[in-house]
Enzyme design. Sequence first.
Site, PDB file in Angstrom:
ATOM      1  N   SER A 232       0.743  -1.293   0.061  1.00 50.18           N
ATOM      2  CA  SER A 232      -0.076   0.001  -0.229  1.00 50.18           C
ATOM      3  C   SER A 232       0.811   1.013  -0.133  1.00 50.18           C
ATOM      4  O   SER A 232       1.532   1.528  -1.003  1.00 50.18           O
ATOM      5  CB  SER A 232      -0.926  -0.019   1.252  1.00 50.18           C
TER       6      SER A 232
ATOM      7  N   ASP B 208      -9.540  -5.305  -4.475  1.00 49.73           N
ATOM      8  CA  ASP B 208      -9.137  -4.473  -3.701  1.00 49.73           C
ATOM      9  C   ASP B 208      -9.887  -3.008  -3.496  1.00 49.73           C
ATOM     10  O   ASP B 208     -10.067  -2.426  -4.503  1.00 49.73           O
ATOM     11  CB  ASP B 208      -7.588  -4.025  -4.008  1.00 49.73           C
TER      12      ASP B 208
ATOM     13  N   HIS C  68      -7.404  -5.750  -0.275  1.00 51.79           N
ATOM     14  CA  HIS C  68      -6.310  -4.924  -0.169  1.00 51.79           C
ATOM     15  C   HIS C  68      -5.285  -5.620   1.313  1.00 51.79           C
ATOM     16  O   HIS C  68      -4.172  -5.626   0.876  1.00 51.79           O
ATOM     17  CB  HIS C  68      -6.776  -3.523   0.437  1.00 51.79           C
TER      18      HIS C  68
END
Length: 274
Positions: free
Chosen positions: A95, A225, A254
Amino acid sequence: MPFITTPDGVEIYYTEQGSGQPIVLSHGWPLSSDAWQVELKRFADAGYRTIAHDRRGHGRSEKTYTGNDMDTYARDLAAVIEALDLHDVILVGHSTGGGEVVRYAAQYGQAQGRVAKVITAGAVPPLMVRTEANPDGLPIDVFDGIRANVLKDRSQFWRDLSESFFGANHGRAVSQGDKDDFWRQGMLVNLAAAYDCVKAFSETDFTEDLKALTVPILIAQGDDDQIVPIGDAALKSIKLVKDGTLKVYEGAPHGIQGDYQDKLDADILEWIKQ
């Protein structure tokens, strides 16, 4: 606890396990190195010196009011790697951490000859927010809403966010413990850092960083995601890099958890050996 001090005097916490070629892990927002506990053991067991740090303002690192931006995050990562005198490094970023490792590798690590490979998972590059040059991005209102919720009631926001972060709202098996640990790590971030990091992960353009990479990169992402849309992230990033491998995980969210975590970790270890 082990800390390094950055050039601007901020104390950054790190943890490490194992020995061998170094793997350095950069976590997502609003987490900490604790998000990598499984990988710290698995990768150490596989024969690697595995290191994870808490980004400034996060976890056990110094609670910062300034420097909560991607350029500073990359400099902080450089400070950790240089303080530990690491070479032939395999960088792994999830991320926001994916943006951090891409910028570090492009602007510091390659020039110093320290980076061997880069791996991103659900990473924010190349650019999340909608602009004239990035018309498919998410509108700024999305990120303004995140900031407003962090400021209004961050504790409840972390609880709510854990549902989509791990895909529990899409029927994935996610334990209450995983959700609680997400909340716990989120509550360790000081408010200024959590707030400012939204701009860092959403408005930083990594296009030129991706183009500048000369080392191999594995770009991994789940196709469910809900936090970083794959069409704005992995599917665009793979077109910008010179030596990239794309790995898409069907139905994966995610957050790195459950069967997705098992598959991703195994694929990382296999790809590193290539």
